[in-house]
Write an enzyme that holds these catalytic residues in place. Structure first.
Site, PDB file in Angstrom:
ATOM      1  N   ASN A 118      -7.175   9.532   5.248  1.00  0.00           N
ATOM      2  CA  ASN A 118      -6.492  10.567   4.473  1.00  0.00           C
ATOM      3  C   ASN A 118      -7.327  11.852   4.527  1.00  0.00           C
ATOM      4  O   ASN A 118      -8.393  11.929   3.925  1.00  0.00           O
ATOM      5  CB  ASN A 118      -6.338  10.066   3.020  1.00  0.00           C
ATOM      6  N   HIS A 160       2.461  12.985   4.394  1.00  0.00           N
ATOM      7  CA  HIS A 160       1.022  13.043   4.165  1.00  0.00           C
ATOM      8  C   HIS A 160       0.432  11.666   4.460  1.00  0.00           C
ATOM      9  O   HIS A 160       0.936  10.641   3.994  1.00  0.00           O
ATOM     10  CB  HIS A 160       0.760  13.461   2.714  1.00  0.00           C
ATOM     11  N   CYS A 201      -3.414  17.299  -1.673  1.00  0.00           N
ATOM     12  CA  CYS A 201      -2.786  16.729  -0.469  1.00  0.00           C
ATOM     13  C   CYS A 201      -1.383  17.278  -0.226  1.00  0.00           C
ATOM     14  O   CYS A 201      -0.776  17.008   0.811  1.00  0.00           O
ATOM     15  CB  CYS A 201      -2.759  15.212  -0.567  1.00  0.00           C
TER      16      CYS A 201
HETATM   17  N1  COA Z   1     -12.464  -3.779  -0.204  1.00  0.00           N
HETATM   18  C1  COA Z   1     -12.277  -5.003  -0.746  1.00  0.00           C
HETATM   19  N2  COA Z   1     -11.718  -5.195  -1.954  1.00  0.00           N
HETATM   20  C2  COA Z   1     -11.341  -4.106  -2.630  1.00  0.00           C
HETATM   21  C3  COA Z   1     -11.506  -2.802  -2.121  1.00  0.00           C
HETATM   22  C4  COA Z   1     -12.099  -2.669  -0.870  1.00  0.00           C
HETATM   23  N3  COA Z   1     -12.312  -1.475  -0.303  1.00  0.00           N
HETATM   24  N4  COA Z   1     -11.034  -1.920  -3.015  1.00  0.00           N
HETATM   25  C5  COA Z   1     -10.556  -2.626  -4.059  1.00  0.00           C
HETATM   26  N5  COA Z   1     -10.755  -3.963  -3.833  1.00  0.00           N
HETATM   27  C6  COA Z   1     -10.401  -5.091  -4.670  1.00  0.00           C
HETATM   28  C7  COA Z   1     -10.276  -4.705  -6.125  1.00  0.00           C
HETATM   29  O1  COA Z   1     -11.543  -4.752  -6.764  1.00  0.00           O
HETATM   30  C8  COA Z   1      -9.340  -5.754  -6.633  1.00  0.00           C
HETATM   31  O2  COA Z   1     -10.068  -6.929  -6.870  1.00  0.00           O
HETATM   32  P1  COA Z   1      -9.735  -7.862  -8.142  1.00  0.00           P
HETATM   33  O3  COA Z   1      -8.315  -8.301  -7.936  1.00  0.00           O
HETATM   34  O4  COA Z   1     -10.752  -8.942  -8.013  1.00  0.00           O
HETATM   35  O5  COA Z   1      -9.902  -6.969  -9.322  1.00  0.00           O
HETATM   36  C9  COA Z   1      -8.404  -6.030  -5.458  1.00  0.00           C
HETATM   37  O6  COA Z   1      -9.102  -5.546  -4.298  1.00  0.00           O
HETATM   38  C10 COA Z   1      -7.070  -5.328  -5.578  1.00  0.00           C
HETATM   39  O7  COA Z   1      -7.316  -3.975  -5.986  1.00  0.00           O
HETATM   40  P2  COA Z   1      -6.166  -2.920  -6.085  1.00  0.00           P
HETATM   41  O8  COA Z   1      -6.752  -1.621  -6.535  1.00  0.00           O
HETATM   42  O9  COA Z   1      -5.023  -3.498  -6.872  1.00  0.00           O
HETATM   43  O10 COA Z   1      -5.740  -2.835  -4.555  1.00  0.00           O
HETATM   44  P3  COA Z   1      -4.485  -2.148  -3.931  1.00  0.00           P
HETATM   45  O11 COA Z   1      -3.690  -3.133  -3.182  1.00  0.00           O
HETATM   46  O12 COA Z   1      -3.774  -1.292  -4.933  1.00  0.00           O
HETATM   47  O13 COA Z   1      -5.157  -1.192  -2.858  1.00  0.00           O
HETATM   48  C11 COA Z   1      -5.630   1.119  -2.589  1.00  0.00           C
HETATM   49  C12 COA Z   1      -6.040  -0.180  -3.287  1.00  0.00           C
HETATM   50  C13 COA Z   1      -6.570   2.206  -3.069  1.00  0.00           C
HETATM   51  C14 COA Z   1      -5.774   0.919  -1.087  1.00  0.00           C
HETATM   52  C15 COA Z   1      -4.154   1.438  -2.950  1.00  0.00           C
HETATM   53  O14 COA Z   1      -3.969   1.328  -4.338  1.00  0.00           O
HETATM   54  C16 COA Z   1      -3.731   2.807  -2.491  1.00  0.00           C
HETATM   55  O15 COA Z   1      -3.795   3.141  -1.337  1.00  0.00           O
HETATM   56  N6  COA Z   1      -3.238   3.638  -3.441  1.00  0.00           N
HETATM   57  C17 COA Z   1      -2.826   4.988  -3.119  1.00  0.00           C
HETATM   58  C18 COA Z   1      -4.054   5.847  -3.055  1.00  0.00           C
HETATM   59  C19 COA Z   1      -3.809   7.138  -2.356  1.00  0.00           C
HETATM   60  O16 COA Z   1      -3.075   7.203  -1.406  1.00  0.00           O
HETATM   61  N7  COA Z   1      -4.483   8.170  -2.840  1.00  0.00           N
HETATM   62  C20 COA Z   1      -4.445   9.459  -2.279  1.00  0.00           C
HETATM   63  C21 COA Z   1      -3.149  10.110  -2.556  1.00  0.00           C
HETATM   64  S1  COA Z   1      -3.165  11.702  -1.879  1.00  0.00           S
END
Ligand code: COA
Length: 336
Positions: free
Chosen positions: A288, A258, A116
């Site tokens: 993304n 990004h 990315c």
């Molecule tokens: N829908 C519903 N629930 C979801 C879910 C979805 N698509 N994905 C994860 N969950 C749940 C998890 O299972 C977790 O449940 P639990 O508390 O019962 O275990 C809860 O939501 C929280 O999960 P978490 O991973 O802590 O969520 P988050 O707030 O960190 O959001 C992302 C997840 C992936 C959206 C976030 O971490 C993110 O955007 N990170 C950066 C990723 C990124 O940009 N990557 C590319 C970089 S180039």
């Protein structure tokens, strides 16, 4: 051969995206999620997905052709095609297929992989060729079709990614250099947090000699760690690039990050003190798109008339590797 006094201008842009879209509501029929959850956590509403006729090289070629036309050039004018991608049609590289498709017969073409961060790394790489006088017109394309590599049963990752391509033409100028400053970083110690890795098993060939056959595995990601990394490191690298450009945040017209997650965009803007209305975003409709996200968002803003020639933009990429980097540039060819 170094030519003194050659500057680089980031002269024109183009973009392309598949027509097929997948909304959050549609996604919630595939994995356990909801439009509300995805929008709240990421800002994404929908994403475009490449269909079988949309190859990486066809999307990249469409974006490249549009950028060449916007620059008022023809394909024959291009000296170098740099394709930033992690998802080539061919592991040997797709830039050469793009060269053939757009008919840039004079151009040398090669791929650059920095996930990315690919567009920002590519921008800096392309600028070096121009500054040294080696090439005068470079087509830089950021393109990815990560949908090919997403695990569509993993709700932690499949909600995030979309496909697309964006391109810019860099041109030599005899005047001022419009790439004002940059800073690039890599940290392989954090590689495990975001991967699209090859996994193979040894196949015995002859006594004591094996060959490893296998395939690339779908994207795996530790979302929380990547989120923390981005919010901590991106403002830092932007500040460094601004320092190198001898500019303050208040001198910048547009923050072009990004497009990973709207919460990351907002947190970075807040840390830098950039007002939200100066932060470009197309995340809601594209998700993304990896190396494509910055030039896709830039091209949309240029076509809307939002970004004007002479505007100062700070662009920052971050992602797998891990890699991250920022480039400060002035948009368009403006003689002063
Ligand atoms: N829908 C519903 N629930 C979801 C879910 C979805 N698509 N994905 C994860 N969950 C749940 C998890 O299972 C977790 O449940 P639990 O508390 O019962 O275990 C809860 O939501 C929280 O999960 P978490 O991973 O802590 O969520 P988050 O707030 O960190 O959001 C992302 C997840 C992936 C959206 C976030 O971490 C993110 O955007 N990170 C950066 C990723 C990124 O940009 N990557 C590319 C970089 S180039």
């Amino acid at each position: 051969m170094v030519q003194a006094g050659v500057g680089v201008a980031i002269a024109a842009s183009g973009s392309a995206a598949p027509i097929a879209a997948l909304t959050n509501d549609q996604l919630s029929t595939i994995v356990e999620t909801s439009d509300e959850w995805i929008q709240t956590r990421t800002g994404i509403r929908s994403r475009r997905l490449a269909q079988s006729e949309d190859t990486l090289s066809s999307l990249a070629a469409a974006a490249g052709t549009a950028a060449i036309a916007a620059a008022g050039l023809s394909a024959d004018d291009i000296d170098l095609i740099l394709l930033a991608t992690s998802t080539p049609d061919d592991l040997f590289g797709s830039a050469v297929q793009v060269q053939a498709q757009i008919g840039a017969t004079r151009a040398v073409a090669f791929d650059l992989t920095a996930a990315c961060s690919g567009f920002v790394f590519g921008l800096v790489t392309a600028a070096q060729f121009v500054r040294t006088g080696t090439y005068r017109r470079v087509l830089l394309i950021g393109a990815d079709v990560l949908s090919r590599w997403v695990d569509w049963s993993d709700r932690g990752t499949c909600i995030l990614f979309g496909d697309g391509a964006g391109a810019v033409v860099l041109q030599a100028t005899d005047g001022r250099d419009r790439l004002l400053g940059f800073e690039l970083r890599s940290d392989g110690q954090l590689n495990h947090t975001l991967k699209l890795a090859f996994q193979g098993t040894p196949q015995p060939l002859t006594a004591g000699v094996t060959a490893t056959a296998g395939r690339y595995q779908p994207i795996i990601m530790n979302g929380r760690e990547v989120y923390r990394f981005a919010v901590a490191k991106v403002p830092e690298v932007i500040s460094k690039a601004l320092f190198r450009a001898d500019l303050a945040t208040s001198d910048i017209d547009w923050l072009l990050l990004h497009q990973a997650n709207q919460r990351i965009l907002d947190a970075v803007a807040d840390r830098l003190g950039v007002p939200r209305e100066q932060t470009l975003s197309n995340l809601a409709d594209y998700g993304n798109t990896s190396a494509a996200s910055i030039p896709l968002a830039l091209d949309a803003a240029v076509r809307r008339g939002q970004v004007q020639p002479g505007d100062k933009i700070v662009a920052a990429g971050f992602g797998a590797g891990l890699t991250w980097g920022a480039a400060v540039f002035e948009w368009g060819v403006v003689e002063t």
